[in-house]
Structures are given as C-alpha cells and as structure tokens.
Design a protein around this motif. Structure first.
Motif, mmCIF file in Angstrom:
data_model
loop_
_atom_site.group_PDB
_atom_site.id
_atom_site.type_symbol
_atom_site.label_atom_id
_atom_site.label_comp_id
_atom_site.label_asym_id
_atom_site.label_seq_id
_atom_site.Cartn_x
_atom_site.Cartn_y
_atom_site.Cartn_z
ATOM 1 N N SER A 46 -2.705 5.246 15.367
ATOM 2 C CA SER A 46 -2.176 6.542 15.812
ATOM 3 C C SER A 46 -1.586 7.292 14.627
ATOM 4 C CB SER A 46 -1.093 6.315 16.867
ATOM 5 O OG SER A 46 0.006 5.678 16.245
ATOM 6 N N ALA A 47 -1.416 8.603 14.794
ATOM 7 C CA ALA A 47 -0.772 9.404 13.740
ATOM 8 C C ALA A 47 0.653 8.909 13.514
ATOM 9 C CB ALA A 47 -0.780 10.879 14.140
ATOM 10 N N ALA A 48 1.320 8.468 14.586
ATOM 11 C CA ALA A 48 2.706 7.998 14.454
ATOM 12 C C ALA A 48 2.772 6.751 13.575
ATOM 13 C CB ALA A 48 3.282 7.713 15.841
ATOM 14 N N VAL A 49 1.775 5.888 13.648
ATOM 15 C CA VAL A 49 1.723 4.708 12.769
ATOM 16 C C VAL A 49 1.397 5.149 11.346
ATOM 17 C CG1 VAL A 49 0.306 2.661 12.238
ATOM 18 C CG2 VAL A 49 1.282 2.952 14.522
ATOM 19 N N LYS A 50 0.428 6.049 11.193
ATOM 20 C CA LYS A 50 0.072 6.530 9.843
ATOM 21 C C LYS A 50 1.293 7.122 9.142
ATOM 22 C CE LYS A 50 -4.830 7.617 10.706
ATOM 23 N NZ LYS A 50 -5.061 7.427 12.152
ATOM 24 N N ALA A 51 2.144 7.810 9.948
ATOM 25 C CA ALA A 51 3.322 8.473 9.369
ATOM 26 C C ALA A 51 4.275 7.478 8.711
ATOM 27 C CB ALA A 51 4.048 9.259 10.459
ATOM 28 N N GLU A 52 4.215 6.220 9.105
ATOM 29 C CA GLU A 52 5.105 5.192 8.544
ATOM 30 C C GLU A 52 4.483 4.486 7.342
ATOM 31 O OE1 GLU A 52 8.141 4.713 9.670
ATOM 32 O OE2 GLU A 52 7.917 6.091 11.361
ATOM 33 N N CYS A 53 3.233 4.835 7.011
ATOM 34 C CA CYS A 53 2.491 4.078 5.986
ATOM 35 C C CYS A 53 2.318 4.885 4.697
ATOM 36 C CB CYS A 53 1.130 3.669 6.541
ATOM 37 S SG CYS A 53 1.311 2.558 7.953
ATOM 38 N N ASP A 54 1.893 4.203 3.633
ATOM 39 C CA ASP A 54 1.759 4.867 2.336
ATOM 40 C C ASP A 54 0.416 5.561 2.163
ATOM 41 O OD1 ASP A 54 4.278 3.953 0.928
ATOM 42 O OD2 ASP A 54 3.464 2.075 1.698
ATOM 43 N N ILE A 55 -0.618 4.947 2.682
ATOM 44 C CA ILE A 55 -1.973 5.495 2.499
ATOM 45 C C ILE A 55 -2.865 4.915 3.596
ATOM 46 C CG2 ILE A 55 -2.623 3.633 0.848
ATOM 47 C CD1 ILE A 55 -4.299 5.787 -0.694
ATOM 48 N N THR A 56 -3.891 5.668 3.969
ATOM 49 C CA THR A 56 -4.848 5.150 4.945
ATOM 50 C C THR A 56 -6.077 4.618 4.200
ATOM 51 O OG1 THR A 56 -5.981 7.260 5.207
ATOM 52 C CG2 THR A 56 -4.143 6.844 6.695
ATOM 53 N N CYS A 57 -6.904 3.888 4.930
ATOM 54 C CA CYS A 57 -8.207 3.488 4.381
ATOM 55 C C CYS A 57 -9.197 3.458 5.529
ATOM 56 C CB CYS A 57 -8.136 2.112 3.710
ATOM 57 S SG CYS A 57 -8.001 0.736 4.877
ATOM 58 N N THR A 58 -10.470 3.420 5.212
ATOM 59 C CA THR A 58 -11.502 3.198 6.227
ATOM 60 C C THR A 58 -12.286 1.969 5.785
ATOM 61 O OG1 THR A 58 -13.304 4.415 5.210
ATOM 62 C CG2 THR A 58 -11.751 5.710 6.504
ATOM 63 N N SER A 59 -13.250 1.574 6.604
ATOM 64 C CA SER A 59 -14.018 0.374 6.239
ATOM 65 C C SER A 59 -14.876 0.634 4.996
ATOM 66 C CB SER A 59 -14.890 -0.062 7.408
ATOM 67 O OG SER A 59 -15.722 0.993 7.787
ATOM 68 N N SER A 60 -15.118 1.905 4.658
ATOM 69 C CA SER A 60 -15.981 2.176 3.501
ATOM 70 C C SER A 60 -15.189 2.237 2.189
ATOM 71 C CB SER A 60 -16.774 3.468 3.700
ATOM 72 O OG SER A 60 -15.904 4.560 3.696
ATOM 73 N N ASN A 61 -13.841 2.339 2.267
ATOM 74 C CA ASN A 61 -13.109 2.451 0.993
ATOM 75 C C ASN A 61 -11.900 1.525 0.905
ATOM 76 O OD1 ASN A 61 -11.108 3.576 2.573
ATOM 77 N ND2 ASN A 61 -11.580 5.677 2.027
ATOM 78 N N ALA A 62 -11.792 0.564 1.827
ATOM 79 C CA ALA A 62 -10.571 -0.261 1.905
ATOM 80 C C ALA A 62 -10.266 -0.980 0.587
ATOM 81 C CB ALA A 62 -10.700 -1.267 3.051
ATOM 82 N N VAL A 63 -11.288 -1.548 -0.051
ATOM 83 C CA VAL A 63 -11.050 -2.296 -1.295
ATOM 84 C C VAL A 63 -10.572 -1.325 -2.381
ATOM 85 C CG1 VAL A 63 -12.105 -3.762 -3.064
ATOM 86 C CG2 VAL A 63 -12.788 -4.022 -0.655
ATOM 87 N N GLN A 64 -11.251 -0.178 -2.474
ATOM 88 C CA GLN A 64 -10.890 0.837 -3.479
ATOM 89 C C GLN A 64 -9.440 1.300 -3.277
ATOM 90 O OE1 GLN A 64 -13.246 4.375 -3.060
ATOM 91 N NE2 GLN A 64 -12.432 5.324 -4.911
ATOM 92 N N VAL A 65 -9.056 1.541 -2.010
ATOM 93 C CA VAL A 65 -7.694 2.005 -1.717
ATOM 94 C C VAL A 65 -6.678 0.943 -2.123
ATOM 95 C CG1 VAL A 65 -6.084 2.547 0.174
ATOM 96 C CG2 VAL A 65 -8.335 3.635 0.117
ATOM 97 N N VAL A 66 -6.920 -0.307 -1.728
ATOM 98 C CA VAL A 66 -5.982 -1.394 -2.039
ATOM 99 C C VAL A 66 -5.819 -1.518 -3.564
ATOM 100 C CG1 VAL A 66 -5.816 -3.936 -2.041
ATOM 101 C CG2 VAL A 66 -6.246 -2.704 0.102
ATOM 102 N N GLU A 67 -6.926 -1.463 -4.289
ATOM 103 C CA GLU A 67 -6.848 -1.650 -5.755
ATOM 104 C C GLU A 67 -6.242 -0.431 -6.447
ATOM 105 O OE1 GLU A 67 -10.704 -3.139 -7.002
ATOM 106 O OE2 GLU A 67 -10.052 -5.170 -6.418
ATOM 107 N N SER A 68 -6.358 0.745 -5.811
ATOM 108 C CA SER A 68 -5.826 1.968 -6.436
ATOM 109 C C SER A 68 -4.310 1.927 -6.570
ATOM 110 C CB SER A 68 -6.222 3.199 -5.610
ATOM 111 O OG SER A 68 -5.409 3.269 -4.444
ATOM 112 N N LEU A 69 -3.653 1.078 -5.777
ATOM 113 C CA LEU A 69 -2.189 1.090 -5.760
ATOM 114 C C LEU A 69 -1.586 0.392 -6.978
ATOM 115 C CD1 LEU A 69 -1.779 0.468 -1.939
ATOM 116 C CD2 LEU A 69 -1.540 2.631 -3.147
#
Ligand code: 13P
Ligand code: SF4
Length: 352
Positions: free
Chosen positions: A167-190
């Motif tokens: 939900s948007a309410a959960v996203k609001a508590e998080c640092d960044i989103t990812c999808t199944s196509s970019n999850a590894v890239q997002v995790v490593e970008s941090l």
C-alpha cells in the motif's frame, strides 16, 4: 468448446453482461471493422464469444477518446483486455513509468489496487480509476505501516526496500521501492552491507542469491506463486522432453532452482520472444501465456498455471462501466502520498 486460461478445454459459459448497455451493437459492419483485433485473440476467444466482446471493445475505445483516458494493463490481464483495449502493457515497473509519462487526463488501471495507487503517486493531477476496488494483493495485505515502524526500531539504520506490491501507506514508511525487474539493482544501489527487503520472503531470498548484500526478509508471500513446487516442475520436465521452464521471482526457492530462467513478467515475455524455445512453461499467472502466444506462434506453451483472483476481478465489462461512470477513483492521503512518492521516484530515477 474453448481453451480457457487454465489451458483446459471448457464449455463456453455466457459472460456477465455490463450493467450499462454498450454504445455499439453487434452487426456485420462491426464484425468487419473489428476483424484485425479479433485476429489477435482468436486463439483464445471463440467466434461464439466475440459478438459479446466486440461491441464492448469498440465502446471502450470510443469512451477513452471522449474522456482523454488511457488504459494501463498489467501482463496478467486477460487477452481481450491486453490485446484489444490496453494503451500500454507491461510489468509493474513499466506501468509505473508510463503513469508518470502519459499526457492523458484519466488513467484506468487494468491491474490491482497497489498499481493504481502507484499511478496516482506519480500522476497526482490525474484521475486514476480502478474498475473494481476489491482487486487487492496477498503481498500488499501481508504488511502494515505499523509493522514497518516496528522493523525500523528492530533494525536501526538499516534501509528498508519495499516491493511495489504494498500500500502507499507502507511505501511512505520505506526508503525506496523496487519491482521484480530491478530488485537486485535497487538493493545494491544503497551501498550498505545490510538491507531489509519487504514484504515478499521469496523475492528477498532470490535477491539474496544474486548479491553479497545481506538481505533481511519479511514473511509475506504471493498466494499465486507460492503454490508452485519444485517437484511439480521436475515432473513436468520428465513428461515433456525439451521443455524450458521460466519462473517469476515470487516463487519459492525450490521452484526457482528447478527453472531455466527467473525474471519479472516482462522479463519472462522477452526471454520467450528472444530464445524461441520449442516448448515452454511460464511459472506464473495463467493469462501471461495466452497474451504472449499470439506473438510467438512457433512456441508451444505447456500450461499448468495459477490464476490471480485479484487480477481476474478486472474485466472488459467493469472497464466499460468504469469509463461510463468514472468509477472507482483511487486517492491517496496527501501526507502519505508525499512520503510514498519519494520512495517510488527514487526507484524510477535509478532505473531511468
Ligand atoms: P511484475 O512486476 O513482474 O509484473 O510482477 C507483479 C506481480 O504482481 C506479479 O505477481
Ligand atoms: Fe499479488 Fe500475487 Fe496477484 Fe501479483 S499474482 S497481484 S503478487 S496476489
């Protein structure tokens, strides 16, 4: 008899009628006009069903022009939606990017609620409609904003990556989103040694297998993909020599281990188009195989698949009603939207 989305021959059952009569009715002229569209779906829609669909399709396409609306359709939509009324088709990331880009005034989300919320976050000035508000997601309902706040306390300083299937309410508590196509890239970008990756435990495990970053998971799962088993896949391979098996990363690890390739829904489609296997099994939602089949007539699809009950709430009938009555509008509380948008935009900018 017709081949249904389950891949089984089933008797044709009459479809639920739209409550509001379509703008157009079936006639020889309409049949001729719609023939090119029918060619794209005739492998799955019988000549008996087409006179029901064709007037609705023409009516939806006319209403889109009147309303300055676009339909964003996920790869799991049924073929008559995917091939006949969608303006943009794709996986979660592609649809999110399209929502940010489109000049239309109205977005009709042919997908589930979290996708419509993502569209609203990226296009706050547009009207975003979902044809059925009940189109949810087992992953999105597996975690609440309170759960995320509890994780922050338990893991101080560890960034939280959330799958867009929240939900948007959960996203609001998080640092960044990812999808199944970019999850590894997002995790490593941090650039950190440890991240929390919520809420899909299997996506998190798959990411862990692809990176040195330590990935801490939540206990959520997709009710569609968790039903597949490695044993089932091995049995299929034994029965079908030469079969290629490709799986979505929401599947359990033994399924992914038994597969030849793992990727997002669009990643899977591209793999089939590119590799042209003689026989393939898509370990995911049933409509994917029906949608891609028309573009690769030389490929045989072996189809044990599972239906997503949430995606299947969207139909041609309720898309039509949605455009007639401008229902059901998806809104996000402005404070939540501002924080959630930051997390989504951070992902979109990373992958642009
Ligand atoms: P994709 O981003 O791969 O399209 O996945 C979305 C989804 O809900 C799969 O179950
Ligand atoms: Fe959610 Fe699974 Fe359906 Fe995708 S397939 S929308 S993850 S329940």
């Amino acid at each position: 008899m017709a081949v249904s989305d389950s891949g089984l021959a089933t008797p044709v059952s009459p479809r639920v009628r739209a409550k509001t009569a379509p703008l157009f009715t079936w006639s020889p002229a309409l049949e001729a006009e719609m023939a090119p569209l029918y060619a794209r779906v005739k492998h799955i829609i019988t000549p008996m069903e087409w006179p029901h669909y064709a007037p609705l399709i023409k009516s939806i396409n006319a209403l889109k022009a009147q309303r300055n609306a676009v339909i964003l359709a996920h790869n799991y939509m049924t073929p008559e939606i995917f091939h006949c009324v969608a303006d943009f088709r794709g996986d979660s990331l592609q649809l999110a990017k399209e929502a940010a880009r489109t000049n239309a005034k109205v977005i009709v989300q042919a997908g589930v609620h979290f996708m419509a919320e993502t569209s609203k976050l990226l296009s706050p000035e547009k009207t975003v409609l979902i044809p059925d508000m009940r189109a949810g997601c087992s992953l999105a309902s597996s975690i609440t904003p309170e759960d995320v706040r509890m994780l922050r306390e338990a893991y101080p300083g560890v960034p939280i990556v959330t799958y867009v299937n929240t939900s948007a309410a959960v996203k609001a508590e998080c640092d960044i989103t990812c999808t199944s196509s970019n999850a590894v890239q997002v995790v490593e970008s941090l650039g950190v040694p440890r991240v929390l990756c919520i809420p899909d435990q299997y996506l998190a495990k798959w990411v862990q297998s692809q990176t040195k970053v330590q990935v801490i998971a939540w206990k959520g799962a997709c009710e569609v993909h968790e039903r597949f088993t490695g044993e089932e896949l091995r049995a299929m391979r034994a029965d079908e020599p030469g079969l290629k098996i490709i799986a979505h990363p929401e599947c359990p690890p033994d399924v992914i281990e038994a597969a030849d390739f793992t990727g997002s829904t669009s990643g899977m489609i591209n793999w089939v188009k590119d590799k042209r296997p003689r026989k393939v099994m898509l370990v995911t939602e049933c409509s994917m195989a029906s949608n891609v089949a028309v573009e690769v007539p030389d490929v045989e699809f072996i189809r044990p698949c599972n239906l997503c009950p949430h995606m299947k709430r969207i139909s041609l009938e309720n898309i039509y009603e949605s455009l007639v009555h401008m229902q059901y509008e998806v809104t996000v509380d402005p404070d939540v939207a501002e924080r959630a948008r930051r997390a989504v935009e951070r992902m979109v900018n990373l992958t642009n």
